[in-house]
Design an enzyme around this catalytic site. Sequence first.
Site, short mmCIF file in Angstrom:
data_model
loop_
_atom_site.label_atom_id
_atom_site.label_comp_id
_atom_site.label_asym_id
_atom_site.label_seq_id
_atom_site.Cartn_x
_atom_site.Cartn_y
_atom_site.Cartn_z
N ASP B 41 0.86 -1.18 0.00
CA ASP B 41 0.00 0.00 0.00
C ASP B 41 0.90 1.24 0.00
O ASP B 41 1.71 1.42 0.91
CB ASP B 41 -0.88 -0.03 1.27
N ASP B 134 -2.92 2.54 -6.06
CA ASP B 134 -1.82 2.60 -5.10
C ASP B 134 -1.74 1.41 -4.17
O ASP B 134 -1.02 1.45 -3.18
CB ASP B 134 -1.92 3.90 -4.28
N GLU B 135 -2.47 0.35 -4.44
CA GLU B 135 -2.30 -0.83 -3.59
C GLU B 135 -2.56 -2.09 -4.38
O GLU B 135 -3.31 -2.08 -5.36
CB GLU B 135 -3.21 -0.77 -2.35
#
Lengths: 372, 417
Positions: B41, B134-135
């Site tokens: 993350d 983003d993860e």
Amino acid sequence: MKISIERGTLLKAVSQAQSVVERRNTIPILANVLIEAEGNTAQFRATDLDIEVVDKAAAMVERAGSTTVSANTLHEIVRKLPDGALVTLTDDSATGRLTVEAGRSNFSLATLPKEDFPVMASSDYACNFTANAAQLRRLFDKSKFAISTEETRYYLNGVYMHVSDADGGKVLRCVATDGHRLARIDSDLPEGASDMPGVIVPRKTVGELRKLLDDDEMDIAVSVSETKVRFATPDITLTSKVIDGTFPDYTRVIPTGNTRRLEVDAAEFAKAVDRVATVSSERSRAVKLALDEDRLILSVNAPDSGAAEEELAVAYGDERLEIGFNAKYLLEIASQVDRENAVFMFNSAGDPTLMREGNDTTAVYVVMPMRV
Amino acid sequence: MSALCRDCLTELQDERRCPKCGGMRIVRHDELFDLSIAHMDCDAFYASVEKRDNPELADKPVVIGGGRRGVVSTACYIARIRGVRSAMPMFQALKLCPDAVVVKPRMSVYVETSKRIRALMDELTPAVEPLSLDEAFMDLTGTAKLHGAPPAVMLARLVKRMKEEIGVTGSIGLSHNKFLAKVASDLDKPQGFAVIGAAETDDFLRDKSVRMIWGVGPAAQESLDRAGIHTFADLLRWDQRELSDRFGSMGYRLWHLARGQDKRKVSARNPVKSISKETTFFEDTSSLDLLDGHLWRLSEQVADRAKATGKAGRVVTLKLKRANFSLISRRLSLRDATQMADSIYSTARGLFDQVGDQGPYRLIGVGLSDIVDESHADLSADLLDPDAAKRRKAERATDKIRARFGSDAILKGRSMR
């Protein structure tokens, strides 16, 4: 109230009632059937506020009266009682219970006051006529598969029953469509029906009506107003609100200039469609029809699961054509054909296709092709 | 106990300080070199990208989001210290942190950066399942031989490379299933590396709040509260039957999660579940004209996204948030999957008309779900709408023009409202 009634008679009346009652109810009384006993009949009334059914049944009435009780529970009890049993219903207003007795079985059911039961307001019907059960059955059976379930276009959620002009004069016509296919079924205009306002009969009503139409010889009294429609046999009266909306102008949807004519044995065609569609697991299975001189090749190509092809001998004399359809729609339409060959009239791979039975124009179907 | 220096990637024993580089960032765990399911993350991703591209922002509180009526989509860690959180209304964020620098999101830059991170992850394993820009989950099971190093080392190297080569930082959660990996990545943020081993799973979960479960939103939380379920220990008191009777399929999942069990695979086949766009108005509105304009623009944005990813959807959803924050949501299944703005718009408009006049609204959104490949889309036309075929052709032509001359090159009149 105290009545005795034969189990078979009671089951018929109660099953009609419980099928109108909605499964999930926020208003408790709507789950109930209203039983009214007088003279030598018992009357069973059920409603979902849009449809009301009243069923009269012969009964031995010991004590006249009325009450309401859960339609579903009563139906379940009667269904499980042995055939030929005599069922006694006794209402005890002191305890607010209805006792159901048959042989050694004894049930006590909660009741709700009959005053709370909503009885559909009577309506002035602009038009009353009598139609034969077989005639109505054909009109609705052949059109109902095309009824839409899409809620945003609520005016398509029923069969549009109206009077229309056809080649041989005025006809009683039923039309249903969901935007993908359309059915237009005509029958002779019953006497007294020429002024009937066009109404959209809701899907659920069509289903309930069907139960009144099993006996070919039965005459059905039909009453129509702008807002309601009523179908009645001597024993059962089905009253329903109609859909408050305007049915689209379907006449411009029915192609008149399609010239490429395919004639095929409907049953063979349906079986072949069903077979080739097996290889595809898609919800919208597309079947490709490749037409050439007296030859039809049906094929399905599902990249993930497989491919299938089948050839049929047909009557076709026009230039080559490849066109795709949803397999389910083709099957449903082909299964409407029961006497003669199915005749398809095509234009191009992107245009609506027309289907009828032989040269019979009283039952016409339109189906939209699919890109394949 | 196994340990690893996160700076020089040396495998250690019991040293407090890395003997090789002297670093103190050491991750230590009995099962460190046995676990292989990870969740990465990024730390305040949008904000990190902005700080990377504009060094002046480095020591300032940065908040990414729309205008005054918008919400915070990301707050950097400096802003977070002041209490700013994602999804917080912007006015509230500015009250807490008046000196915050508000930056409008630059999605294309984030997408580009995300792609570079994705490329680094793809080097570790084919089983990368991105959850958003983003993860992502990664399954590194069986990769130790290939890389000549256990998953933990490769993951530490990944975040190190992200920082050095791309300029953004991330946190790693390492465990034995997806649920716990995701929980772990949040334990040690930012620049964290947290491990939840099989042996400690039960002890770890026992007194944690069930809010921690990904997918338990406020509504689910409320029904759990009503059932008296606050912690995992509460959950353990329920048997499987009771839970699934009360909560349906979620109940079944809860029963397993309560025991730290999660059988879901890390699936590389990135299943896009839905595409949606929404907008919060500058001022609450019930203007039909304005709402209709938004409905069209949002439908067009959803269609653009679908076309860009080669997807289509069978279910159209309309979302409306009223002035009192109550939510209205309506959905309709189409017979035929679509990726056309015209079909999405007309369906959403039908749903909007069905809702009736319940405005004023503060937000409107359009979504497309039940996603399929575009080869299954728009296969048939509507009998009752013969002009639809023409409008589809026009839309395809418009798309070509926009692809060549930019998305503003050609617009529908109604999108100007």
